[in-house]
Design a protein around this motif. Sequence first.
Motif, PDB file in Angstrom:
ATOM      1  N   ALA A   1    -100.897  62.461 -33.393  1.00  0.00           N
ATOM      2  CA  ALA A   1     -99.583  61.935 -33.739  1.00  0.00           C
ATOM      3  C   ALA A   1     -98.615  63.078 -34.046  1.00  0.00           C
ATOM      4  O   ALA A   1     -97.449  63.073 -33.650  1.00  0.00           O
ATOM      5  CB  ALA A   1     -99.693  60.986 -34.924  1.00  0.00           C
TER       6      ALA A   1
ATOM      7  N   MET B   1     -92.077  58.684 -29.827  1.00  0.00           N
ATOM      8  CA  MET B   1     -90.763  58.060 -29.931  1.00  0.00           C
ATOM      9  C   MET B   1     -90.115  58.413 -31.276  1.00  0.00           C
ATOM     10  O   MET B   1     -88.928  58.743 -31.339  1.00  0.00           O
ATOM     11  CB  MET B   1     -90.916  56.548 -29.789  1.00  0.00           C
ATOM     12  N   SER B   2     -90.917  58.369 -32.339  1.00  0.00           N
ATOM     13  CA  SER B   2     -90.364  58.737 -33.651  1.00  0.00           C
ATOM     14  C   SER B   2     -89.853  60.160 -33.629  1.00  0.00           C
ATOM     15  O   SER B   2     -88.789  60.473 -34.179  1.00  0.00           O
ATOM     16  CB  SER B   2     -91.454  58.639 -34.745  1.00  0.00           C
TER      17      SER B   2
ATOM     18  N   LEU C   1    -100.917  53.586 -28.084  1.00  0.00           N
ATOM     19  CA  LEU C   1     -99.880  53.084 -28.980  1.00  0.00           C
ATOM     20  C   LEU C   1     -99.493  54.128 -30.035  1.00  0.00           C
ATOM     21  O   LEU C   1     -98.315  54.400 -30.273  1.00  0.00           O
ATOM     22  CB  LEU C   1    -100.370  51.805 -29.662  1.00  0.00           C
ATOM     23  N   VAL C   2    -100.502  54.726 -30.641  1.00  0.00           N
ATOM     24  CA  VAL C   2    -100.223  55.740 -31.667  1.00  0.00           C
ATOM     25  C   VAL C   2     -99.489  56.919 -31.038  1.00  0.00           C
ATOM     26  O   VAL C   2     -98.503  57.441 -31.579  1.00  0.00           O
ATOM     27  CB  VAL C   2    -101.517  56.202 -32.360  1.00  0.00           C
TER      28      VAL C   2
ATOM     29  N   TYR D   1     -86.445  60.255 -31.924  1.00  0.00           N
ATOM     30  CA  TYR D   1     -85.372  59.665 -32.734  1.00  0.00           C
ATOM     31  C   TYR D   1     -85.019  60.549 -33.921  1.00  0.00           C
ATOM     32  O   TYR D   1     -83.860  60.686 -34.293  1.00  0.00           O
ATOM     33  CB  TYR D   1     -85.764  58.268 -33.216  1.00  0.00           C
ATOM     34  N   VAL D   2     -85.992  61.158 -34.509  1.00  0.00           N
ATOM     35  CA  VAL D   2     -85.727  62.013 -35.673  1.00  0.00           C
ATOM     36  C   VAL D   2     -84.891  63.229 -35.240  1.00  0.00           C
ATOM     37  O   VAL D   2     -83.920  63.608 -35.888  1.00  0.00           O
ATOM     38  CB  VAL D   2     -87.036  62.457 -36.356  1.00  0.00           C
TER      39      VAL D   2
ATOM     40  N   LEU E   1    -105.125  51.458 -28.245  1.00  0.00           N
ATOM     41  CA  LEU E   1    -104.878  51.940 -29.596  1.00  0.00           C
ATOM     42  C   LEU E   1    -104.423  53.405 -29.595  1.00  0.00           C
ATOM     43  O   LEU E   1    -103.425  53.760 -30.219  1.00  0.00           O
ATOM     44  CB  LEU E   1    -106.165  51.780 -30.404  1.00  0.00           C
TER      45      LEU E   1
ATOM     46  N   LEU F   1     -95.798  55.735 -30.088  1.00  0.00           N
ATOM     47  CA  LEU F   1     -94.935  55.532 -31.248  1.00  0.00           C
ATOM     48  C   LEU F   1     -94.594  56.851 -31.922  1.00  0.00           C
ATOM     49  O   LEU F   1     -93.456  57.076 -32.330  1.00  0.00           O
ATOM     50  CB  LEU F   1     -95.620  54.601 -32.258  1.00  0.00           C
ATOM     51  N   SER F   2     -95.565  57.750 -32.028  1.00  0.00           N
ATOM     52  CA  SER F   2     -95.242  59.001 -32.724  1.00  0.00           C
ATOM     53  C   SER F   2     -94.314  59.871 -31.882  1.00  0.00           C
ATOM     54  O   SER F   2     -93.440  60.555 -32.418  1.00  0.00           O
ATOM     55  CB  SER F   2     -96.493  59.746 -33.181  1.00  0.00           C
TER      56      SER F   2
ATOM     57  N   PHE G   1     -95.302  63.859 -31.909  1.00  0.00           N
ATOM     58  CA  PHE G   1     -94.035  63.870 -32.639  1.00  0.00           C
ATOM     59  C   PHE G   1     -93.263  65.158 -32.347  1.00  0.00           C
ATOM     60  O   PHE G   1     -92.099  65.135 -31.948  1.00  0.00           O
ATOM     61  CB  PHE G   1     -94.338  63.733 -34.140  1.00  0.00           C
TER      62      PHE G   1
ATOM     63  N   TRP H   1    -105.799  61.752 -36.116  1.00  0.00           N
ATOM     64  CA  TRP H   1    -104.358  61.552 -36.294  1.00  0.00           C
ATOM     65  C   TRP H   1    -103.535  62.803 -35.993  1.00  0.00           C
ATOM     66  O   TRP H   1    -102.313  62.764 -35.957  1.00  0.00           O
ATOM     67  CB  TRP H   1    -104.022  61.007 -37.678  1.00  0.00           C
TER      68      TRP H   1
END
Lengths: 804, 110
Positions: free
Chosen positions: B23, B100-101, B93-94, B104-105, B90, B97-98, B27, B20
Amino acid sequence: MKWLKAALATVLTLLIIYALNRTFGIVPALGPFLSPYEGFWRNGEQVGDFESEELTLHGLQQPVQVRLDSLRIPHVFAQNDHDLYFAQGYLTAKDRLWQMEFMTHAAAGRLSEVVGDMALEMDRYQRRMGMLESAKASLKKLQANPKSRLAMDAYSAGVNAYISQLSPADYQVEYKLLHYKPEPWSPLKISLLLKMLAMDMTGYSDDLRMTNVLRKYGPEVIKDLFPDYPFREEPIIPEGIKPDFTPLPVPPTPADFMAQALSHALERQKPENLGSNNWAVAGTKTANGYPLLASDPHLGLSLPSIWHAIQLHAPGVNTFGVTIPGAPGVGIGFNEHIAWGMTNVGADVLDWYEITFKDSTFQQYRHNDQWKPVRLVVEEIKVKGGGTVVDTVLYTHHGPIAYLPNETAFRSRNTPVGHALRWTGHDTQNELLALYEINRSQNFPEFRKAITHWAAPAFNFVYADSSNIAIVSNGLFPLKWTGQGKFLLNGANPTHDWQGWVPMDQVPAVLNPDRGFVSSANQTPVSPKDYPYYLGSSFAGYERSARINQRLTSMTQATPDSFRLLQTDTYSFVPKNVLPTLLQLIDQASLTAEQKRVYQTLASWNYHYDANKIAPSVFEEWWQNFAQAVWSDEFPADQFKAPARDRLVQMILQEPTARWFDDVTTPIKETMADLANATFRAVADSAASGEEKEWEWGHAKNSNIRHLAQLPGFGQKLYSGGSANSINALNGSHGPAWRMVVQMGPTVKAWGVYPGGQSGNPGSPFYDNQLEDWQKGNLHQLLFLRSAEDRPEQTGVVWKLKGK
Amino acid sequence: MLFLLILLLSLIAQLFLPWWSLAVVCFLIAAWKARHGGHAFLAGFGAIALLWLGAALFWHFASEGILTERVAAMMTASSTILLFVATVALGGLVGGLSAMSGFYVRRALG
């Protein structure tokens, strides 16, 4: 809006990561499992991955050399016992850590910790049977002796030296799948493995079902249908050999007792094909003039293999054979002077006692006209993804009260009656010391002394050196009156207690018998005419031993290859004894053309259970259905024990009009011929309408070898001959877990094979590399090295281990 | 640039840290470099998918795929290809998404 989007995206991402990082029931933690940086992808292995190297291991006292042969069996050359067992622990863990730990978790009733609440009842059963408690008690005995203590401590340190090297990416794939990590090894785990062995071999009984038969039919029927000695038998100790010792007085048989009616219990029934073979022939019957020995223990087959092969060499010892992964020493094998193997005895060493409690607080129970206190042991079962389940087990002086008539009642504490378990698995001895001394024995007296440390499970130990052969049915046997423990016993009556033990020097044994061979196949150890003590009345059928003895009797000029062929013999005396009579009963005139064809298939069969034959499948199906038709009306299997096969064979041959052939659920009176015709037709129709391939014995018996945790894809289907009552006793997922042949003489030579491979890693070519040869009935010559320098060309890979 | 940075740094992270950690890398780097949400997702998805595909192929061929077949059978996948697809999807995707987060943050923080 910006904040909302940021929060949503972040929360979603975290949720997904959380979900991927944990297991859900049988679904693995997909993140770490699928990641090619730490997951299962990293567990693949190739032949070339093994290279010579030097390893530094904290805890070694002097350098150790390990040579790996083409089967990847390690040959360990150490300079002292400590380093020898340290290296064994290290090497075994390297191959089998997950398996070792999983088995000890299963033994201790701790599977729920790694697989969740689906294992809770299994764990509870283990605790109720007193497995963890008795392992702790035995550990004290194992640690009291300096030799076994040294072996256990050094072995555990070796395992832990391996564990401490691991990063999560190195964990065996099963750890990744179940998402947990190995815990440190300890001597308690070794004790647990020994208890597990005892449980596997002796942890079953028929006492409750027998009591139900007694209640329903009375002692006359019991005497008739469940005799203490079978109709046909070839005992391990040849008949007529009288004991050469002064026996102890046997306890008197107390007045009749019948336990209260019970409908069910935590009773494991004895599996019929839990069997093994071993034998040895004297030099007079062999080609090279020295004894030959064979051993093939039969167990539930699984991958990783139950056995791990190793050679252990240090000052005072040079031994080779198979070991139980997780325990020090060699279990079945040979050294430069002797060879040995084991089969299960199957004596009655587990009894149930009906307990009378004083009141509903269950603090006291009746015994010898007094109220005695119960000891409470609180068992904590941790559950993965849940809390801790607390279970209180009540102990009497007999043993734990494993069963209370109604579990709901047990929890609400108003159950008046339970049964306590008395089992040799709870008695302590030093089995590790037995192995330690066997591994170093040079002659029969030393061997015989070594096995006096072996309590449970009792084994038929076959023995050979360069001039002697012997067999000893050795272990702790309670001193019983004849028939004691055939039914549930009275826990309040002290005359029902076990009264002592058969002395270890008075167990059934024979050295160099006149017939020139010794053998065992789990049959009755000795005829009651030739032996003063009662050992039990329910041993394996005589058929396998009869075949072994028939072949050994006629054998002259035996070679290791004669033994290999005998180990894979598929002949069975079961059809030989009953099929001609059954076929005569069939009314041929009324058969359809297809049924006639099936009849012919059976009539022309030579009683060999070969993989490509149809006849064995048809016979087995018919025989099972016929036995069922005879017994299931009077002895429904859920509550009653049906009489043994031996008794049915006797009835077919000698009592064709016995009342038991009638189906009591119908108004008409059926005869033996009625049952035979009806069941034959049904089976013949089913065989004639089925695919021919499906009825080939190799397919029909559906043999397979599964992964220890039943993971699909990690096992393999088998196609092979043999049957439960053939020497090659492969049936379902039971079979010969190790085949060994040893030729004695100045230079001991040995051959062996087991279904699997040295590695426990499903991603390794050595996971199942011996499986095909095992199926075909081939053996590998075992490389028995005399010294660290012996035949260097035979071992490509050498590891030099040194301490820090 | 974003793609390459994620590729490089998350490779290094995964060699030493739990899975992980990718991620966290996605991020932070997307928060620093990404131009918009779609850019972040695609770069994160692509980089991690590539890293996981490459490593999976490497280990698969290094061991002649014995285990890939067994695990595919265990997961009742009809072929090992599906196991590769699942792994790559998989990881991607992780990663996506991380990343993208992260973008946005950062935008929310101004």
